[in-house]
Scaffold this active site. Sequence first.
Site, PDB file in Angstrom:
ATOM      1  CE  LYS A 187      29.657  75.981  35.581  1.00  0.00           C
ATOM      2  NZ  LYS A 187      30.636  76.833  34.866  1.00  0.00           N
ATOM      3  NE  ARG A 236      34.450  72.903  38.397  1.00  0.00           N
ATOM      4  CZ  ARG A 236      33.720  74.006  38.659  1.00  0.00           C
ATOM      5  NH1 ARG A 236      32.668  73.951  39.391  1.00  0.00           N
ATOM      6  NH2 ARG A 236      34.089  75.142  38.142  1.00  0.00           N
ATOM      7  NE  ARG A 238      32.845  85.883  37.503  1.00  0.00           N
ATOM      8  CZ  ARG A 238      32.729  84.557  37.473  1.00  0.00           C
ATOM      9  NH1 ARG A 238      31.535  84.010  37.419  1.00  0.00           N
ATOM     10  NH2 ARG A 238      33.801  83.801  37.469  1.00  0.00           N
ATOM     11  NE  ARG A 248      34.965  83.552  40.888  1.00  0.00           N
ATOM     12  CZ  ARG A 248      34.295  82.536  40.359  1.00  0.00           C
ATOM     13  NH1 ARG A 248      32.975  82.580  40.293  1.00  0.00           N
ATOM     14  NH2 ARG A 248      34.930  81.480  39.896  1.00  0.00           N
ATOM     15  NE  ARG A 295      37.903  79.774  37.011  1.00  0.00           N
ATOM     16  CZ  ARG A 295      37.206  80.895  36.885  1.00  0.00           C
ATOM     17  NH1 ARG A 295      37.808  82.064  36.758  1.00  0.00           N
ATOM     18  NH2 ARG A 295      35.889  80.849  36.888  1.00  0.00           N
TER      19      ARG A 295
HETATM   20  P1  AP5 Z   1      28.472  83.008  35.351  1.00  0.00           P
HETATM   21  O1  AP5 Z   1      27.008  82.824  35.335  1.00  0.00           O
HETATM   22  O2  AP5 Z   1      29.152  83.283  36.650  1.00  0.00           O
HETATM   23  O3  AP5 Z   1      29.172  81.760  34.651  1.00  0.00           O
HETATM   24  P2  AP5 Z   1      29.606  80.379  35.320  1.00  0.00           P
HETATM   25  O4  AP5 Z   1      29.532  79.371  34.244  1.00  0.00           O
HETATM   26  O5  AP5 Z   1      28.851  80.141  36.580  1.00  0.00           O
HETATM   27  O6  AP5 Z   1      31.123  80.733  35.626  1.00  0.00           O
HETATM   28  P3  AP5 Z   1      31.998  80.537  36.930  1.00  0.00           P
HETATM   29  O7  AP5 Z   1      33.286  81.274  36.679  1.00  0.00           O
HETATM   30  O8  AP5 Z   1      31.290  80.920  38.191  1.00  0.00           O
HETATM   31  O9  AP5 Z   1      32.185  79.015  36.880  1.00  0.00           O
HETATM   32  P4  AP5 Z   1      33.351  78.193  37.343  1.00  0.00           P
HETATM   33  O10 AP5 Z   1      32.807  76.894  37.011  1.00  0.00           O
HETATM   34  O11 AP5 Z   1      34.712  78.441  36.857  1.00  0.00           O
HETATM   35  O12 AP5 Z   1      33.514  78.685  38.864  1.00  0.00           O
HETATM   36  P5  AP5 Z   1      32.946  78.111  40.211  1.00  0.00           P
HETATM   37  O13 AP5 Z   1      32.581  79.249  41.034  1.00  0.00           O
HETATM   38  O14 AP5 Z   1      31.976  77.024  39.982  1.00  0.00           O
HETATM   39  O15 AP5 Z   1      28.812  84.175  34.306  1.00  0.00           O
HETATM   40  C1  AP5 Z   1      30.142  84.656  34.110  1.00  0.00           C
HETATM   41  C2  AP5 Z   1      30.115  86.134  33.668  1.00  0.00           C
HETATM   42  O16 AP5 Z   1      29.437  86.239  32.413  1.00  0.00           O
HETATM   43  C3  AP5 Z   1      29.337  87.086  34.620  1.00  0.00           C
HETATM   44  O17 AP5 Z   1      29.940  88.347  34.597  1.00  0.00           O
HETATM   45  C4  AP5 Z   1      27.943  87.158  34.020  1.00  0.00           C
HETATM   46  O18 AP5 Z   1      27.275  88.378  34.350  1.00  0.00           O
HETATM   47  C5  AP5 Z   1      28.251  87.058  32.530  1.00  0.00           C
HETATM   48  N1  AP5 Z   1      27.192  86.371  31.772  1.00  0.00           N
HETATM   49  C6  AP5 Z   1      26.499  85.259  32.119  1.00  0.00           C
HETATM   50  N2  AP5 Z   1      25.636  84.907  31.138  1.00  0.00           N
HETATM   51  C7  AP5 Z   1      25.820  85.809  30.136  1.00  0.00           C
HETATM   52  C8  AP5 Z   1      25.229  85.976  28.841  1.00  0.00           C
HETATM   53  N3  AP5 Z   1      24.289  85.136  28.369  1.00  0.00           N
HETATM   54  N4  AP5 Z   1      25.648  86.995  28.084  1.00  0.00           N
HETATM   55  C9  AP5 Z   1      26.615  87.852  28.544  1.00  0.00           C
HETATM   56  N5  AP5 Z   1      27.202  87.762  29.774  1.00  0.00           N
HETATM   57  C10 AP5 Z   1      26.819  86.744  30.539  1.00  0.00           C
HETATM   58  O19 AP5 Z   1      34.266  77.399  40.800  1.00  0.00           O
HETATM   59  C11 AP5 Z   1      35.379  78.174  41.237  1.00  0.00           C
HETATM   60  C12 AP5 Z   1      36.451  77.245  41.763  1.00  0.00           C
HETATM   61  O20 AP5 Z   1      35.942  76.487  42.882  1.00  0.00           O
HETATM   62  C13 AP5 Z   1      36.950  76.173  40.783  1.00  0.00           C
HETATM   63  O21 AP5 Z   1      37.962  76.672  39.922  1.00  0.00           O
HETATM   64  C14 AP5 Z   1      37.468  75.091  41.759  1.00  0.00           C
HETATM   65  O22 AP5 Z   1      38.716  75.452  42.297  1.00  0.00           O
HETATM   66  C15 AP5 Z   1      36.441  75.154  42.871  1.00  0.00           C
HETATM   67  N6  AP5 Z   1      35.315  74.224  42.621  1.00  0.00           N
HETATM   68  C16 AP5 Z   1      34.006  74.564  42.443  1.00  0.00           C
HETATM   69  N7  AP5 Z   1      33.265  73.458  42.233  1.00  0.00           N
HETATM   70  C17 AP5 Z   1      34.107  72.399  42.285  1.00  0.00           C
HETATM   71  C18 AP5 Z   1      33.930  70.998  42.122  1.00  0.00           C
HETATM   72  N8  AP5 Z   1      32.729  70.456  41.857  1.00  0.00           N
HETATM   73  N9  AP5 Z   1      35.038  70.209  42.237  1.00  0.00           N
HETATM   74  C19 AP5 Z   1      36.248  70.721  42.526  1.00  0.00           C
HETATM   75  N10 AP5 Z   1      36.483  72.054  42.657  1.00  0.00           N
HETATM   76  C20 AP5 Z   1      35.417  72.893  42.557  1.00  0.00           C
END
Ligand code: AP5
Length: 218
Positions: free
Chosen positions: A13, A88, A131, A164, A175
Amino acid sequence: MHLIFLGPPGSGKGTQAALLEERFGLCQISTGDILRQAVADGTPLGNEAKACMDRGDLVPDRVVIGIVEEKLKGAECRKGFVLDGFPRTTGQAEALDAIMRDFPAPDGLRIDRAVAFQVDEEALVARLSGRRTCEACQAMFHLTLSPPRVDGVCDRCGGRLVQRPDDREDVIRQRLAVYEESTRPLLDYYAGRDLLSRVPAGGTVDEVHAAVKAAVGL
Ligand code: AP5
């Protein structure tokens, strides 16, 4: 254009939202990035969020809803936005509907599409455990899939690359479980409003980018 990116942790994402911001000027609103910045700055918001994030649990709805509402009203979102990681929960989706309806524009705002990224679980774990993120500019790398030119150093700004705290395998599994329980039901929520596009996201970054553009009509 107003988009929602849904999908499990590691489904790409953030990578794809950043590309749409860079290439089409859509503002990336990542609740995860905003919360991590608040933790790094030691603000009251960050202090409240940190324990939930470290465990792999969601931060309370009222906290993230407030963050998103403030961002949406900012000038940088006028050209459109991508909500990366929000909503979410059903409570967050309902709050977003209300924010959009009451938006200070003639007829409020509308979500144009919710994109659901689909990747199998073992690939997600591999992506997340490898990552590395730049602590200065947040650019993302992967130890094997998209390594930096110099080990541990950001290609973009020379900053230090770090893992991270929630990318440890036990926290990744938590997660993923939270996604299944709290966020997956939103696929039906948006499908029921005829807004959902499911995008296979196991291919390369360029392949997924092409699929996302096709799904949203860019
Ligand atoms: P990446 O693009 O970072 O994937 P992502 O889906 O964004 O993954 P995240 O881990 O950032 O999402 P998340 O939803 O768990 O975390 P968030 O920060 O939102 O890619 C991941 C890896 O894969 C990278 O190394 C990238 O280079 C690689 N990659 C990408 N595309 C690729 C491809 N096509 N091929 C190969 N490699 C690829 O949330 C973190 C925490 O914050 C949550 O756990 C929660 O505690 C809190 N939080 C955030 N939002 C909320 C909310 N709305 N409500 C409540 N708590 C929240």
